[in-house]
Enzyme design. Structure first.
Site, PDB file in Angstrom:
ATOM      1  N   HIS A 147       0.798  -1.230   0.000  1.00 38.35           N
ATOM      2  CA  HIS A 147       0.000   0.000   0.000  1.00 38.35           C
ATOM      3  C   HIS A 147       0.832   1.282   0.000  1.00 38.35           C
ATOM      4  O   HIS A 147       0.282   2.371  -0.065  1.00 38.35           O
ATOM      5  CB  HIS A 147      -0.929   0.037   1.205  1.00 38.35           C
ATOM      6  CG  HIS A 147      -0.231   0.376   2.492  1.00 38.35           C
ATOM      7  ND1 HIS A 147       0.505  -0.534   3.203  1.00 38.35           N
ATOM      8  CD2 HIS A 147      -0.130   1.543   3.173  1.00 38.35           C
ATOM      9  CE1 HIS A 147       1.008   0.046   4.255  1.00 38.35           C
ATOM     10  NE2 HIS A 147       0.656   1.318   4.275  1.00 38.35           N
TER      11      HIS A 147
HETATM   12  C1  UD1 Z   1      -1.555   5.849   6.396  1.00 34.79           C
HETATM   13  C2  UD1 Z   1      -0.218   6.240   6.996  1.00 34.79           C
HETATM   14  C3  UD1 Z   1       0.774   5.096   6.772  1.00 34.79           C
HETATM   15  C4  UD1 Z   1       0.238   3.770   7.275  1.00 34.79           C
HETATM   16  C5  UD1 Z   1      -1.117   3.513   6.640  1.00 34.79           C
HETATM   17  C6  UD1 Z   1      -1.733   2.234   7.168  1.00 34.79           C
HETATM   18  C7  UD1 Z   1       0.347   8.647   6.924  1.00 34.79           C
HETATM   19  C8  UD1 Z   1       1.195   9.643   6.242  1.00 34.79           C
HETATM   20  N1  UD1 Z   1       0.348   7.416   6.355  1.00 34.79           N
HETATM   21  O1  UD1 Z   1      -1.370   5.749   4.996  1.00 34.79           O
HETATM   22  O2  UD1 Z   1       1.955   5.390   7.479  1.00 34.79           O
HETATM   23  O3  UD1 Z   1       1.124   2.730   6.914  1.00 34.79           O
HETATM   24  O4  UD1 Z   1      -1.980   4.617   6.960  1.00 34.79           O
HETATM   25  O5  UD1 Z   1      -2.958   1.977   6.584  1.00 34.79           O
HETATM   26  O6  UD1 Z   1      -0.270   8.962   7.917  1.00 34.79           O
HETATM   27  N2  UD1 Z   1      -8.947   5.426   2.757  1.00 34.79           N
HETATM   28  C9  UD1 Z   1     -10.157   4.798   2.786  1.00 34.79           C
HETATM   29  N3  UD1 Z   1     -10.646   4.388   3.991  1.00 34.79           N
HETATM   30  C10 UD1 Z   1      -9.978   4.585   5.148  1.00 34.79           C
HETATM   31  C11 UD1 Z   1      -8.729   5.236   5.107  1.00 34.79           C
HETATM   32  C12 UD1 Z   1      -8.223   5.639   3.898  1.00 34.79           C
HETATM   33  O7  UD1 Z   1     -10.801   4.590   1.761  1.00 34.79           O
HETATM   34  O8  UD1 Z   1     -10.486   4.211   6.214  1.00 34.79           O
HETATM   35  C13 UD1 Z   1      -8.388   5.861   1.466  1.00 34.79           C
HETATM   36  C14 UD1 Z   1      -8.259   7.374   1.432  1.00 34.79           C
HETATM   37  O9  UD1 Z   1      -9.340   7.961   0.811  1.00 34.79           O
HETATM   38  C15 UD1 Z   1      -6.974   7.608   0.676  1.00 34.79           C
HETATM   39  C16 UD1 Z   1      -6.220   6.287   0.799  1.00 34.79           C
HETATM   40  O10 UD1 Z   1      -7.103   5.325   1.329  1.00 34.79           O
HETATM   41  O11 UD1 Z   1      -7.213   7.854  -0.683  1.00 34.79           O
HETATM   42  C17 UD1 Z   1      -5.026   6.461   1.680  1.00 34.79           C
HETATM   43  O12 UD1 Z   1      -5.393   6.855   3.032  1.00 34.79           O
HETATM   44  P1  UD1 Z   1      -4.463   7.803   3.935  1.00 34.79           P
HETATM   45  O13 UD1 Z   1      -4.908   7.798   5.337  1.00 34.79           O
HETATM   46  O14 UD1 Z   1      -4.301   9.092   3.266  1.00 34.79           O
HETATM   47  O15 UD1 Z   1      -3.042   7.156   3.903  1.00 34.79           O
HETATM   48  P2  UD1 Z   1      -2.600   5.645   3.988  1.00 34.79           P
HETATM   49  O16 UD1 Z   1      -2.031   5.280   2.663  1.00 34.79           O
HETATM   50  O17 UD1 Z   1      -3.654   4.755   4.555  1.00 34.79           O
END
Ligand code: UD1
Length: 366
Positions: free
Chosen positions: A208
């Site tokens: 991811h």
């Molecule tokens: C975040 C953390 C990362 C961790 C990861 C674990 C930061 C900078 N990064 O990255 O260190 O390894 O979490 O999962 O804080 N999304 C959903 N549902 C959710 C959460 C996210 O659909 O419940 C989608 C969001 O819309 C976004 C993508 O997933 O487009 C990424 O989510 P985001 O929280 O921005 O960062 P992660 O890649 O999850």
């Protein structure tokens, strides 16, 4: 001070298993503490958040900031604005932040400017790669937080090199392993492997990181690698929403569909994931925490990254790094499958009692 008011912060999936043992150790410790839990809402899907609260016996958050997704600037700014209001209302004596996500840094900045003692759990880890958003969060949080709880000795060395005074650094061990030790017996009763129809030897995959999945050629390389790996052994891949989004945006789903040996599933809860990890022949990942969990479990791990902030998982544990190239990943998986587990060991103080050592330090503030 009569009662020490402690505020804990969680935001994203890797935070929950780190805060849970600390809250439980504080509850069991003494009446000198009262505690409040804040969820920033960085992660909000049921199986990225609520399910973990249930599996880890975390209490419902006292405050839910519902910041959601956005650019790093938007997300961090929303966290800071909403968290400042909570801090002004509750006026905690100590705020505990964990890990390296945007919530960790955002909440730390609010607290240090408000003069509130801030404790960072999992301090001192460094990948020395400033293109990783988490590395920026780690470096800045450690520069300004008051109490730094490190999971391994390399954390102490990194902090000392950055000029952090020794009295702020406490080597306590790994709180994530506290959760693992406690939950493993429960996880091993989960019938998830049978439910998924997996044989006894299988590979578990999680990918991811933006550096892998937001880069289209790299993501395609990874998907072809999984096709080839699935010929070698069955794969189960609980897919993170970020990766899911990229597959659909770039119309790449066909590369992982209709392979009998390649199962793409929704993200799993803590116990089911732990059960699959403990039983896997090999884990292929780009996660931070999974490198540590596999080391504790003695399960071979191949990490598709150029560096790691968790070097003890390589020098002592079962982890190896590999570039995002199909032949190299295949060779690393073969080598991992031949790992002599007797030559690997569990790092110092990864013993299930890190949270108690943190409470001992916090007691000194009462
Ligand atoms: C975040 C953390 C990362 C961790 C990861 C674990 C930061 C900078 N990064 O990255 O260190 O390894 O979490 O999962 O804080 N999304 C959903 N549902 C959710 C959460 C996210 O659909 O419940 C989608 C969001 O819309 C976004 C993508 O997933 O487009 C990424 O989510 P985001 O929280 O921005 O960062 P992660 O890649 O999850």
């Amino acid at each position: 001070m009569s009662q020490l008011s402690i505020m804990h912060v969680v935001g994203a999936r890797p935070n929950y298993m780190k805060i849970a043992p600390i809250m439980q150790a504080i509850s069991a410790a003494s009446a000198c503490f009262k505690q409040v839990l804040v969820h920033t809402g960085q992660h909000y899907d049921y199986n990225m958040s609520q399910l973990f609260f249930e599996h880890l016996n975390l209490p419902d958050p006292n405050y839910h900031l519902q910041v959601g997704s956005g650019t790093h600037t938007t997300q961090t700014a929303r966290i800071m604005l909403a968290f400042e209001e909570v801090v002004n209302e509750v006026k905690p004596n100590v705020v505990v932040v964990v890990g390296d996500v945007n919530s960790t840094l955002g909440c730390t900045l609010v607290c240090v400017k408000a003069g509130i003692t801030t404790a960072h759990v999992e301090a001192g880890l460094r990948s020395f790669d400033r293109t990783m958003p988490e590395e920026i969060n780690r470096v800045l949080t450690d520069q300004v937080a008051d109490l730094l709880f490190t999971p391994s000795q390399d954390g102490n060395i990194n902090l000392e090199r950055e000029g952090v005074p020794a009295e702020r650094i406490h080597f306590v061990g790994n709180v994530m392993i506290d959760s693992l030790v406690k939950s493993l017996p429960l996880a091993q009763q989960r019938p998830i492997r049978q439910e998924l129809g997996l044989p006894s030897a299988y590979a578990l995959v999680t990918l991811h990181r933006p550096a892998n999945v937001d880069d289209q050629p790299k993501l395609i390389e990874l998907l072809y690698t999984l096709q080839q790996l699935a010929v070698r052994l069955p794969i189960v891949f609980p897919m993170h929403p970020r990766t899911h989004r990229r597959l659909s945006e770039w119309q790449l789903e066909h590369l992982v569909k209709d392979h009998a040996n390649l199962r793409i599933i929704e993200p799993l809860g803590y116990l089911d994931f732990l059960a699959l990890m403990a039983g896997a022949a090999v884990v292929l990942t780009d996660s931070g925490g999974i490198q540590e969990e596999t080391t504790y479990l003695g399960v071979p791990c191949v990490t598709v990254r150029p560096n790691t902030e968790r070097p003890v998982t390589i020098t002592e544990g079962t982890n190896r790094l590999v570039a995002c190239q199909q032949p190299k990943i295949m060779a690393a998986v073969e080598a991992a499958l031949q790992t002599n587990r007797n030559t690997c060991s569990v790092p110092e103080l990864w013993d299930g009692a890190a949270a108690h050592r943190i409470v001992d330090v916090l007691r000194g503030l009462c």
